[in-house]
Design a protein around this motif. Structure first.
Motif, PDB file in Angstrom:
ATOM      1  N   GLN A 186       0.817  -1.206   0.000  1.00 41.78           N
ATOM      2  CA  GLN A 186       0.000   0.000   0.000  1.00 41.78           C
ATOM      3  C   GLN A 186       0.858   1.265   0.000  1.00 41.78           C
ATOM      4  O   GLN A 186       0.531   2.245  -0.687  1.00 41.78           O
ATOM      5  CB  GLN A 186      -0.959   0.009   1.189  1.00 41.78           C
ATOM      6  N   ALA A 187       1.951   1.266   0.755  1.00 47.93           N
ATOM      7  CA  ALA A 187       2.820   2.442   0.789  1.00 47.93           C
ATOM      8  C   ALA A 187       3.420   2.706  -0.593  1.00 47.93           C
ATOM      9  O   ALA A 187       3.543   3.859  -1.023  1.00 47.93           O
ATOM     10  CB  ALA A 187       3.925   2.253   1.824  1.00 47.93           C
ATOM     11  N   GLN A 188       3.779   1.636  -1.290  1.00 50.37           N
ATOM     12  CA  GLN A 188       4.331   1.806  -2.634  1.00 50.37           C
ATOM     13  C   GLN A 188       3.279   2.346  -3.592  1.00 50.37           C
ATOM     14  O   GLN A 188       3.574   3.201  -4.439  1.00 50.37           O
ATOM     15  CB  GLN A 188       4.877   0.479  -3.156  1.00 50.37           C
ATOM     16  N   LEU A 189       2.043   1.862  -3.466  1.00 47.75           N
ATOM     17  CA  LEU A 189       0.970   2.373  -4.320  1.00 47.75           C
ATOM     18  C   LEU A 189       0.727   3.859  -4.065  1.00 47.75           C
ATOM     19  O   LEU A 189       0.456   4.623  -4.999  1.00 47.75           O
ATOM     20  CB  LEU A 189      -0.320   1.585  -4.076  1.00 47.75           C
ATOM     21  N   GLN A 190       0.824   4.278  -2.800  1.00 43.66           N
ATOM     22  CA  GLN A 190       0.645   5.695  -2.493  1.00 43.66           C
ATOM     23  C   GLN A 190       1.746   6.533  -3.126  1.00 43.66           C
ATOM     24  O   GLN A 190       1.487   7.607  -3.684  1.00 43.66           O
ATOM     25  CB  GLN A 190       0.615   5.892  -0.978  1.00 43.66           C
TER      26      GLN A 190
ATOM     27  N   VAL B 259     -10.098   4.956 -14.696  1.00 41.42           N
ATOM     28  CA  VAL B 259      -9.911   4.907 -13.245  1.00 41.42           C
ATOM     29  C   VAL B 259     -10.724   6.015 -12.577  1.00 41.42           C
ATOM     30  O   VAL B 259     -10.643   7.185 -12.976  1.00 41.42           O
ATOM     31  CB  VAL B 259      -8.417   5.049 -12.865  1.00 41.42           C
ATOM     32  N   TYR B 260     -11.495   5.642 -11.569  1.00 40.49           N
ATOM     33  CA  TYR B 260     -12.270   6.596 -10.787  1.00 40.49           C
ATOM     34  C   TYR B 260     -11.557   6.876  -9.458  1.00 40.49           C
ATOM     35  O   TYR B 260     -10.855   6.013  -8.930  1.00 40.49           O
ATOM     36  CB  TYR B 260     -13.669   6.045 -10.504  1.00 40.49           C
ATOM     37  N   PHE B 261     -11.774   8.059  -8.931  1.00 43.22           N
ATOM     38  CA  PHE B 261     -11.141   8.409  -7.652  1.00 43.22           C
ATOM     39  C   PHE B 261     -11.546   7.442  -6.546  1.00 43.22           C
ATOM     40  O   PHE B 261     -10.738   7.094  -5.689  1.00 43.22           O
ATOM     41  CB  PHE B 261     -11.500   9.842  -7.256  1.00 43.22           C
ATOM     42  N   ARG B 262     -12.790   6.985  -6.565  1.00 43.32           N
ATOM     43  CA  ARG B 262     -13.242   6.090  -5.501  1.00 43.32           C
ATOM     44  C   ARG B 262     -12.457   4.779  -5.494  1.00 43.32           C
ATOM     45  O   ARG B 262     -12.341   4.136  -4.436  1.00 43.32           O
ATOM     46  CB  ARG B 262     -14.740   5.794  -5.656  1.00 43.32           C
ATOM     47  N   THR B 263     -11.926   4.386  -6.653  1.00 46.09           N
ATOM     48  CA  THR B 263     -11.161   3.142  -6.722  1.00 46.09           C
ATOM     49  C   THR B 263      -9.938   3.199  -5.825  1.00 46.09           C
ATOM     50  O   THR B 263      -9.476   2.167  -5.316  1.00 46.09           O
ATOM     51  CB  THR B 263     -10.733   2.856  -8.175  1.00 46.09           C
ATOM     52  N   LEU B 264      -9.408   4.399  -5.609  1.00 45.45           N
ATOM     53  CA  LEU B 264      -8.239   4.554  -4.747  1.00 45.45           C
ATOM     54  C   LEU B 264      -8.520   4.118  -3.316  1.00 45.45           C
ATOM     55  O   LEU B 264      -7.596   3.759  -2.575  1.00 45.45           O
ATOM     56  CB  LEU B 264      -7.776   6.017  -4.745  1.00 45.45           C
ATOM     57  N   ALA B 265      -9.809   4.173  -2.926  1.00 46.39           N
ATOM     58  CA  ALA B 265     -10.177   3.845  -1.545  1.00 46.39           C
ATOM     59  C   ALA B 265     -10.788   2.464  -1.419  1.00 46.39           C
ATOM     60  O   ALA B 265     -11.199   2.069  -0.321  1.00 46.39           O
ATOM     61  CB  ALA B 265     -11.156   4.890  -1.007  1.00 46.39           C
TER      62      ALA B 265
ATOM     63  N   LYS C  69     -10.863  -1.714  -1.365  1.00 50.48           N
ATOM     64  CA  LYS C  69      -9.995  -2.685  -0.716  1.00 50.48           C
ATOM     65  C   LYS C  69      -8.837  -3.061  -1.635  1.00 50.48           C
ATOM     66  O   LYS C  69      -9.035  -3.395  -2.793  1.00 50.48           O
ATOM     67  CB  LYS C  69     -10.790  -3.936  -0.341  1.00 50.48           C
ATOM     68  N   GLY C  70      -7.630  -2.974  -1.100  1.00 51.84           N
ATOM     69  CA  GLY C  70      -6.442  -3.246  -1.899  1.00 51.84           C
ATOM     70  C   GLY C  70      -5.889  -2.022  -2.590  1.00 51.84           C
ATOM     71  O   GLY C  70      -4.807  -2.090  -3.191  1.00 51.84           O
ATOM     72  N   GLY C  71      -6.596  -0.897  -2.517  1.00 53.99           N
ATOM     73  CA  GLY C  71      -6.154   0.320  -3.181  1.00 53.99           C
ATOM     74  C   GLY C  71      -5.163   1.106  -2.356  1.00 53.99           C
ATOM     75  O   GLY C  71      -4.922   0.816  -1.178  1.00 53.99           O
ATOM     76  N   PRO C  72      -4.586   2.137  -2.954  1.00 55.50           N
ATOM     77  CA  PRO C  72      -3.547   2.922  -2.263  1.00 55.50           C
ATOM     78  C   PRO C  72      -3.998   3.551  -0.955  1.00 55.50           C
ATOM     79  O   PRO C  72      -3.211   3.663  -0.014  1.00 55.50           O
ATOM     80  CB  PRO C  72      -3.180   4.007  -3.289  1.00 55.50           C
ATOM     81  N   PHE C  73      -5.263   3.971  -0.885  1.00 55.72           N
ATOM     82  CA  PHE C  73      -5.728   4.701   0.290  1.00 55.72           C
ATOM     83  C   PHE C  73      -6.902   4.004   0.975  1.00 55.72           C
ATOM     84  O   PHE C  73      -7.735   4.654   1.620  1.00 55.72           O
ATOM     85  CB  PHE C  73      -6.101   6.133  -0.112  1.00 55.72           C
ATOM     86  N   TYR C  74      -6.939   2.691   0.841  1.00 58.00           N
ATOM     87  CA  TYR C  74      -8.006   1.927   1.492  1.00 58.00           C
ATOM     88  C   TYR C  74      -7.888   2.042   3.013  1.00 58.00           C
ATOM     89  O   TYR C  74      -6.799   1.930   3.582  1.00 58.00           O
ATOM     90  CB  TYR C  74      -7.928   0.454   1.094  1.00 58.00           C
ATOM     91  N   ASP C  75      -9.016   2.282   3.659  1.00 60.96           N
ATOM     92  CA  ASP C  75      -9.084   2.365   5.113  1.00 60.96           C
ATOM     93  C   ASP C  75     -10.282   1.540   5.557  1.00 60.96           C
ATOM     94  O   ASP C  75     -11.427   1.843   5.170  1.00 60.96           O
ATOM     95  CB  ASP C  75      -9.245   3.822   5.556  1.00 60.96           C
ATOM     96  N   PRO C  76     -10.055   0.477   6.341  1.00 62.81           N
ATOM     97  CA  PRO C  76     -11.186  -0.371   6.743  1.00 62.81           C
ATOM     98  C   PRO C  76     -12.264   0.372   7.524  1.00 62.81           C
ATOM     99  O   PRO C  76     -13.392  -0.119   7.642  1.00 62.81           O
ATOM    100  CB  PRO C  76     -10.517  -1.450   7.609  1.00 62.81           C
ATOM    101  N   LYS C  77     -11.956   1.546   8.050  1.00 66.08           N
ATOM    102  CA  LYS C  77     -12.975   2.334   8.750  1.00 66.08           C
ATOM    103  C   LYS C  77     -14.034   2.866   7.788  1.00 66.08           C
ATOM    104  O   LYS C  77     -15.110   3.292   8.213  1.00 66.08           O
ATOM    105  CB  LYS C  77     -12.328   3.508   9.494  1.00 66.08           C
ATOM    106  N   TYR C  78     -13.709   2.838   6.488  1.00 62.32           N
ATOM    107  CA  TYR C  78     -14.636   3.369   5.482  1.00 62.32           C
ATOM    108  C   TYR C  78     -14.877   2.294   4.424  1.00 62.32           C
ATOM    109  O   TYR C  78     -14.288   2.334   3.334  1.00 62.32           O
ATOM    110  CB  TYR C  78     -14.072   4.638   4.843  1.00 62.32           C
ATOM    111  N   PRO C  79     -15.740   1.325   4.731  1.00 62.59           N
ATOM    112  CA  PRO C  79     -16.011   0.257   3.759  1.00 62.59           C
ATOM    113  C   PRO C  79     -16.585   0.785   2.446  1.00 62.59           C
ATOM    114  O   PRO C  79     -16.392   0.180   1.397  1.00 62.59           O
ATOM    115  CB  PRO C  79     -17.005  -0.652   4.487  1.00 62.59           C
ATOM    116  N   ASN C  80     -17.302   1.899   2.524  1.00 56.72           N
ATOM    117  CA  ASN C  80     -17.777   2.558   1.305  1.00 56.72           C
ATOM    118  C   ASN C  80     -16.680   3.520   0.844  1.00 56.72           C
ATOM    119  O   ASN C  80     -16.390   4.512   1.516  1.00 56.72           O
ATOM    120  CB  ASN C  80     -19.064   3.327   1.569  1.00 56.72           C
ATOM    121  N   PRO C  81     -16.035   3.248  -0.291  1.00 60.68           N
ATOM    122  CA  PRO C  81     -14.906   4.089  -0.715  1.00 60.68           C
ATOM    123  C   PRO C  81     -15.274   5.550  -0.934  1.00 60.68           C
ATOM    124  O   PRO C  81     -14.422   6.424  -0.844  1.00 60.68           O
ATOM    125  CB  PRO C  81     -14.444   3.439  -2.024  1.00 60.68           C
ATOM    126  N   ASN C  82     -16.543   5.819  -1.187  1.00 60.07           N
ATOM    127  CA  ASN C  82     -16.967   7.211  -1.391  1.00 60.07           C
ATOM    128  C   ASN C  82     -16.940   8.019  -0.102  1.00 60.07           C
ATOM    129  O   ASN C  82     -17.036   9.247  -0.135  1.00 60.07           O
ATOM    130  CB  ASN C  82     -18.370   7.240  -1.988  1.00 60.07           C
TER     131      ASN C  82
END
Length: 281
Positions: free
Chosen positions: A45-49, A68-74, A76-89
């Protein structure tokens, strides 16, 4: 005799074409070890960021990523995925990244084209309004979209990395035209620019894109030293993820399916032995 003459003529043409054909073969991509390779590989993830930052600050000036959409970044498996926000939006960091970018929209009252801050539902914006504008800004060359570039190019990630780090001065005897840059990893035909031995045309070709990476051109937030090699590896990893953001999930599903099939095969074998054990074969 006629067939023999045709065969000899074809052989002669192939021999004469040998030097030209050899020029179309670039150097083999460098052998790079990637963490996402193999059945158990995964993205860092750090490398993707870091890779996203290289794309945003360097590559996006000329190259689009229309798929590529901005939401894809968030996700699961994306550069800025955070499990606190299951909805990437709902990811606040990705919201902020999108808001820093202006995208075209239509005013619902006047119908005029306006610009507004992007949202997570928007695609990455293109740097040029159309192909003609892109060519006019790049000496007639059309920068390719990078959404699936690592899957669209032979050699995949290794080729992209090799190309970005492979710029060298042209060898003696090779005259590179104005506005072009020599790269031994880029496919092309250099026979028209080569004044040396026709049997030893340098590998590679010329392209309109000058070297894009330089030491410390991008500052990494995690303190990683920003060398050309590091920038190239990071942006290549990001482009690989962008081309297949569900790669890790696919691998995990495939592994689970293999375990299931293995257990099912064992169960089937024991069932076969039990059912047919008293039957003469």
């Amino acid at each position: 005799m006629l067939r023999k003459g045709i065969a000899l003529a074809a052989l002669g043409l192939a021999f004469l074409a040998g030097p030209a054909l050899s020029a179309t073969h670039p150097k083999e991509p460098r052998d790079v070890s990637w963490g996402f390779e193999g059945p158990f590989g995964k993205f860092d993830q750090a490398q993707l960021q870091r890779g996203y930052k290289v794309y945003r600050e360097v590559c996006s000036a000329c190259h689009s990523m229309d798929l590529v959409y901005f939401r894809t970044l968030a996700e699961k498996g994306g550069p800025f995925y955070d499990p606190k926000y299951p909805n990437p939006n709902d990811n606040p960091y990705v919201k902020a990244l999108a808001a820093d970018v202006q995208v075209n929209d239509i005013d619902s009252e006047t119908g005029d084209v306006i610009q507004r801050p992007a949202t997570t539902a928007d695609r990455f914006p293109a740097p040029f309004p159309n192909e003609a504008a892109a060519r006019a800004s790049n000496g007639g060359a059309y920068p390719p979209d990078l959404s699936v570039i690592t899957k669209a190019r032979s050699g995949g990630p290794a080729y992209i990395y090799s190309l970005l780090t492979g710029y060298v001065n042209p060898p003696a005897g090779l005259t590179v035209p104005a506005g072009a840059y020599y790269n031994p990893y880029f496919p092309g035909d250099l026979t028209a620019y080569w004044s040396g031995d026709a049997h030893h045309v340098p590998p590679g070709g010329t392209l309109a894109m000058p070297p894009q990476l330089a030491p410390d051109k991008v500052t990494f937030d995690d303190g990683t030293k920003s060398t050309i090699d590091q920038q190239a590896k990071d942006v290549t990893a990001f482009l690989t993820w962008a081309a297949e953001p569900k790669m890790i999930e696919r691998k995990q599903f495939g592994f689970g399916a293999m375990i299931y099939l293995l257990l099912f095969s064992v169960l089937l074998w024991f069932s076969y032995r039990r059912i047919w054990r008293n039957v003469a074969h």
